[in-house]
Scaffold this motif. Structure first.
Motif, PDB file in Angstrom:
ATOM      1  N   GLN A  22       0.829  -1.209   0.000  1.00  0.00           N
ATOM      2  CA  GLN A  22       0.000   0.000   0.000  1.00  0.00           C
ATOM      3  C   GLN A  22       0.864   1.261   0.000  1.00  0.00           C
ATOM      4  O   GLN A  22       0.597   2.206  -0.756  1.00  0.00           O
ATOM      5  N   ASP A  23       1.890   1.280   0.847  1.00  0.00           N
ATOM      6  CA  ASP A  23       2.736   2.470   0.952  1.00  0.00           C
ATOM      7  C   ASP A  23       3.439   2.780  -0.368  1.00  0.00           C
ATOM      8  O   ASP A  23       3.532   3.941  -0.786  1.00  0.00           O
ATOM      9  N   GLU A  24       3.931   1.732  -1.051  1.00  0.00           N
ATOM     10  CA  GLU A  24       4.611   1.962  -2.321  1.00  0.00           C
ATOM     11  C   GLU A  24       3.634   2.500  -3.367  1.00  0.00           C
ATOM     12  O   GLU A  24       3.948   3.435  -4.110  1.00  0.00           O
ATOM     13  N   ALA A  25       2.427   1.922  -3.394  1.00  0.00           N
ATOM     14  CA  ALA A  25       1.430   2.370  -4.362  1.00  0.00           C
ATOM     15  C   ALA A  25       1.039   3.824  -4.116  1.00  0.00           C
ATOM     16  O   ALA A  25       0.937   4.624  -5.049  1.00  0.00           O
ATOM     17  N   LYS A  26       0.811   4.173  -2.846  1.00  0.00           N
ATOM     18  CA  LYS A  26       0.458   5.564  -2.516  1.00  0.00           C
ATOM     19  C   LYS A  26       1.572   6.521  -2.927  1.00  0.00           C
ATOM     20  O   LYS A  26       1.313   7.594  -3.497  1.00  0.00           O
ATOM     21  N   LYS A  27       2.793   6.157  -2.654  1.00  0.00           N
ATOM     22  CA  LYS A  27       3.939   7.011  -2.971  1.00  0.00           C
ATOM     23  C   LYS A  27       4.028   7.286  -4.457  1.00  0.00           C
ATOM     24  O   LYS A  27       4.384   8.399  -4.891  1.00  0.00           O
ATOM     25  N   LYS A  28       3.664   6.284  -5.269  1.00  0.00           N
ATOM     26  CA  LYS A  28       3.775   6.420  -6.724  1.00  0.00           C
ATOM     27  C   LYS A  28       2.467   6.811  -7.390  1.00  0.00           C
ATOM     28  O   LYS A  28       2.384   6.873  -8.612  1.00  0.00           O
ATOM     29  N   GLY A  29       1.445   7.085  -6.576  1.00  0.00           N
ATOM     30  CA  GLY A  29       0.158   7.498  -7.131  1.00  0.00           C
ATOM     31  C   GLY A  29      -0.584   6.392  -7.846  1.00  0.00           C
ATOM     32  O   GLY A  29      -1.389   6.652  -8.746  1.00  0.00           O
ATOM     33  N   LEU A  30      -0.343   5.151  -7.438  1.00  0.00           N
ATOM     34  CA  LEU A  30      -0.963   3.998  -8.075  1.00  0.00           C
ATOM     35  C   LEU A  30      -2.117   3.464  -7.218  1.00  0.00           C
ATOM     36  O   LEU A  30      -2.165   3.694  -6.010  1.00  0.00           O
ATOM     37  N   PRO A  31      -3.045   2.736  -7.812  1.00  0.00           N
ATOM     38  CA  PRO A  31      -4.109   2.100  -7.025  1.00  0.00           C
ATOM     39  C   PRO A  31      -3.509   1.107  -6.025  1.00  0.00           C
ATOM     40  O   PRO A  31      -2.461   0.502  -6.294  1.00  0.00           O
TER      41      PRO A  31
END
Length: 250
Positions: free
Chosen positions: A122-131
């Motif tokens: 989740q953290d990686e996705a949020k950081k990259k603006g991904l779902p």
């Protein structure tokens, strides 16, 4: 119990929804507002939403009582979040947020649930603006209790949630600390997408969220009037998952 999973078409999850009760805020108010701080928001370095914020989990993530362990995928930092769940009993569309009776009448029953999250995913996705649906959607990522009759919880805003990992209590707070009450939650969801019979709404988690690893045993419970509801108990072990998935940077 199998009917809960079979009848569920979608699981709506309210995020960032528990107020912080500090030294100058005791006892907690009957109706908390979004002006309050949220312990779960604070511990995850998020901001308080201006309106109820929700996301989806797939029905395939439901883990019925006694159906086996929660499975931690390879490379995943796995976090627990105990929540009161609503099982919707009838079609609900564009509910008025002030219609408290209509909201509560739409609830067929309750469950206790543990919303599992692959936090590093989740953290990686949020950081990259991904779902970040993957972080919430793995199989076994929603252990639930047996169904709880509405009569057992006369007021869903006056229940007490607990979660232990082993013998250590990690989460313990009242549902009275919800920033947004259930009528507001159902109004916000139903103005976007119709809630249908069998759908599940998870109402948010209090502070104390943390990591579990293989071998840990989670125990969750719900109390009303100081008495534990037996059918609301969850006890589930965490094991490592075998298979092709392994977390890697996107």
């Amino acid at each position: 119990m199998a009917s809960i999973r079979a009848n569920c078409r979608k699981i709506m999850c309210i995020g960032r929804n528990y107020a912080y009760v500090g030294l100058f805020h005791f006892p907690p108010p009957k109706f908390a507002t979004a002006g309050w701080l949220d312990d779960h928001i604070t511990e995850l370095n998020n901001t308080t939403p201006k309106q109820p914020f929700f996301f989806l989990k797939p029905a395939s993530s439901i883990l019925l009582p006694g159906a086996g362990p929660v499975l931690r995928p390879k490379g995943v930092s796995l976090h627990y979040e105990v929540e009161l769940g609503l099982v919707i009993g009838k079609t609900l569309r564009d509910l008025d947020p002030q219609d408290h009776k209509g909201a509560l009448d739409a609830i067929h029953s309750y469950i206790l649930a543990i919303d599992m999250t692959a936090r590093n995913v989740q953290d990686e996705a949020k950081k990259k603006g991904l779902p970040w649906s993957i972080a919430k959607g793995f199989d076994t990522f929603l252990p639930i209790s047996r169904e709880i009759a509405k009569s057992r919880i006369p007021d869903p805003h006056e229940a007490f949630l607990r979660l232990r990992v082993g013998q250590a209590e990690r989460q313990a707070d009242s549902t009275s600390l919800m920033l947004y009450r259930i009528p507001q939650q159902l109004a916000q969801i139903s103005r976007v997408m119709t809630l249908e019979q069998g759908d599940i709404v998870l109402t948010g988690t209090p502070k104390g969220v943390g990591e579990v690893k293989a071998g840990d045993v989670m125990k969750a419970s719900i109390e009303v009037g100081g008495k534990e509801i037996e059918e609301g108990r969850i006890e589930v072990e965490v094991k490592d998952r075998e298979g092709r998935y392994e977390f890697k940077e996107t």
